[in-house]
Design an enzyme around this catalytic site. Structure first.
Site, short mmCIF file in Angstrom:
data_model
loop_
_atom_site.label_atom_id
_atom_site.label_comp_id
_atom_site.label_asym_id
_atom_site.label_seq_id
_atom_site.Cartn_x
_atom_site.Cartn_y
_atom_site.Cartn_z
N GLY A 1 0.68 -0.97 0.46
CA GLY A 1 -0.06 -0.21 -0.26
C GLY A 1 0.63 1.32 0.10
CB THR A 2 3.71 2.35 1.32
OG1 THR A 2 3.36 2.21 2.91
CG2 THR A 2 4.67 3.16 2.27
CG ASN B 1 -5.71 4.20 8.32
OD1 ASN B 1 -5.70 5.06 8.04
ND2 ASN B 1 -4.42 4.29 9.35
CB SER C 1 -2.52 -3.25 1.41
OG SER C 1 -1.57 -3.97 1.60
CG HIS D 1 -0.05 -6.45 5.22
ND1 HIS D 1 -0.61 -5.87 6.88
CD2 HIS D 1 0.71 -5.43 4.47
CE1 HIS D 1 0.25 -4.72 6.67
NE2 HIS D 1 0.26 -4.52 5.61
CB THR E 1 12.94 -9.58 -10.19
OG1 THR E 1 14.17 -9.59 -10.52
CG2 THR E 1 12.40 -11.33 -10.71
CB CYS F 1 3.85 6.86 24.25
SG CYS F 1 4.58 7.80 25.62
C1 LIG Z 1 -2.05 -0.50 5.61
C2 LIG Z 1 -2.41 0.62 5.22
C3 LIG Z 1 -1.23 1.36 4.63
C4 LIG Z 1 -0.02 0.90 4.16
O1 LIG Z 1 -0.18 -0.09 3.63
P1 LIG Z 1 1.48 -1.68 3.60
O2 LIG Z 1 0.99 -2.28 2.32
O3 LIG Z 1 1.56 -1.95 4.59
O4 LIG Z 1 2.81 -0.48 3.10
C5 LIG Z 1 -1.94 2.69 3.58
N1 LIG Z 1 -3.08 3.35 3.69
C6 LIG Z 1 -4.15 2.95 4.77
C7 LIG Z 1 -5.10 2.96 4.41
C8 LIG Z 1 -3.42 1.47 4.98
O5 LIG Z 1 -4.29 1.12 5.94
#
Ligand SMILES: *Cc1c(COP(=O)(O)O)cnc(C)c1O
Length: 390
Positions: A76-77, A156, A212, A214, A250, A331
């Site tokens: 996602g990042t 999120n 993403s 995961h 790759t 924190c």
């Molecule tokens: C988890 C998340 C990301 C980042 O995705 P990764 O695959 O962990 O890099 C970005 N945006 C939202 C809303 C997410 O929940």
């Protein structure tokens, strides 16, 4: 001494999810004997290249896209970084203004901050008390320099759903208007929406979206970017000709195959357990408030504030009882940092500091929720007794 394995309850599915055993099963051959480089012309390469394209078709089908519009990334990042930077720089000659929201994930927010340092202007749309942006605010922030709008589909932290369809239709209507010379690209971080609610990319009029694996019971380190045909976008990664010559490196074949399977077995959520959790806690804990909206929200996400306690304290005590949740505050170096999302929602500071997020998953049971309803009230009571905030 008797050694007992402690029962744990995982309620942090917006952070990550358990790899589904069905996903692992299809991945395994590609982590072992099916190891060819998909770019190779021999049998070994053919085998993994076929697997790659099958997965691409599956992902495209689930999203309502075509396979030419799906690009695999490291997650996602990367998808957020690529789409924002790539569209911004490729369309710089048309304008330098970007519109996003104050409640984006850091992968969007910090990418926008980076773009601001590199000649772009960014408007961060405010949200109301439930975390919602307004189409009117978006309309009034448009300038003749605006090239890109990026709006998170579902937050999120609090789960709030943005009016993507409405925004998409509006942006399409101006792009279709022949008196306006430029196209405003529309991106959404749809990472939390996929797998939880029905979703079709074409209905939302998106030009780009991020995914993403995961977060949907797939493996970590793999994701996808949807990029509509005809979208002008620069590369993020330079090198080989992979991914239709747009994303070098790759391919993570095992991850991609797993992502495809995770998409194939998506089981949408209902909000029954969330409702039960909310009601159960509301009945048993005074001075509790909801952050966000109960209805216009992801069916699995419940962000609650408990007056006069620190969120981190709650997380620690729940953890001690085997319950995993996350807090809205972090924190860092002794200072309590409240979440940018709760801040943007104008959440009372005393409440923001005592916020925790429950994010339910497909494996949670009613019994687990009952357990939380039993365990949390005495924890809050205990923390309030020793609270310096009270
Ligand atoms: C988890 C998340 C990301 C980042 O995705 P990764 O695959 O962990 O890099 C970005 N945006 C939202 C809303 C997410 O929940």
């Amino acid at each position: 001494m008797k050694c007992e394995t402690k029962k744990t309850i995982y309620l942090d599915n917006n952070a990550t999810t358990l790899l589904d055993p069905q996903v692992l099963e299809v991945m395994l051959p590609y982590l072992t004997n099916k190891f060819g480089n998909p770019s190779s012309f021999h049998l070994f390469g053919q085998e993994t290249s076929d697997a790659l394209e099958n997965a691409r078709n599956t992902v495209a089908d689930i999203l309502g896209a075509t396979n030419k519009e799906i690009f695999f990334t490291s997650g996602g990042t990367e998808s957020n970084n690529w789409i924002l930077k790539g569209i911004a720089t490729a369309n710089q000659n048309k304008g330098n203004h970007i519109i996003t929201t104050a409640v984006e994930h850091h992968a969007v927010l910090d990418t926008c901050k980076y773009l601001e340092k590199n000649g772009f202007q960014v408007t961060y749309l405010p949200v109301d008390g439930t975390g919602l942006v307004s189409l009117d605010a978006l309309k009034s922030s448009l300038t003749d320099q605006t090239i890109l709008v990026s709006i998170i589909a579902a937050n999120n932290e609090v789960g709030t759903l943005q009016p993507l369809k409405e925004i998409g239709e509006f942006l399409k209507s101006i792009s279709d208007n022949s008196t306006v010379r430029r196209k405003i690209f529309f991106h959404s971080d749809t990472i939390q929406l996929l797998g939880k609610m029905p979703f079709n990319i074409k209905n939302l009029h998106l030009d780009a979206a991020s995914f993403s694996a995961h977060k949907i019971y797939g493996p970590k380190g793999i994701g996808a970017a949807y990029i509509k045909l005809g979208t002008k976008i620069d590369r993020l990664l330079h090198g080989g000709y992979q991914e239709k010559n747009r994303r070098a490196g790759t391919e993570n074949v095992g991850g991609i195959v797993g992502f495809g399977k995770a998409c194939e077995i998506i089981k949408l959520y209902d909000n029954k357990l969330k409702q039960k959790l909310y009601q159960g806690l509301l009945d048993n804990i005074p001075d509790m408030s909801l952050n966000g909206s109960l209805e216009n929200s992801l069916p699995n996400t419940l962000n609650l504030s408990f007056k006069h306690v620190e969120g981190e304290g709650i997380v620690l005590l729940l953890n001690a009882q085997g319950i995993a949740v996350s807090s809205g505050s972090a924190c860092t170096s002794g200072l309590i940092e409240t979440s940018h999302v709760l801040k943007a929602m104008n959440t009372d500071i005393i409440c923001a500091r005592g916020s925790i997020r429950f994010s339910l998953g497909k494996n949670n049971t009613e019994q687990e929720i009952s357990q939380v309803i039993k365990i949390l009230p005495p924890i809050i009571k205990r923390l309030r007794k020793m609270s310096p905030l009270l």
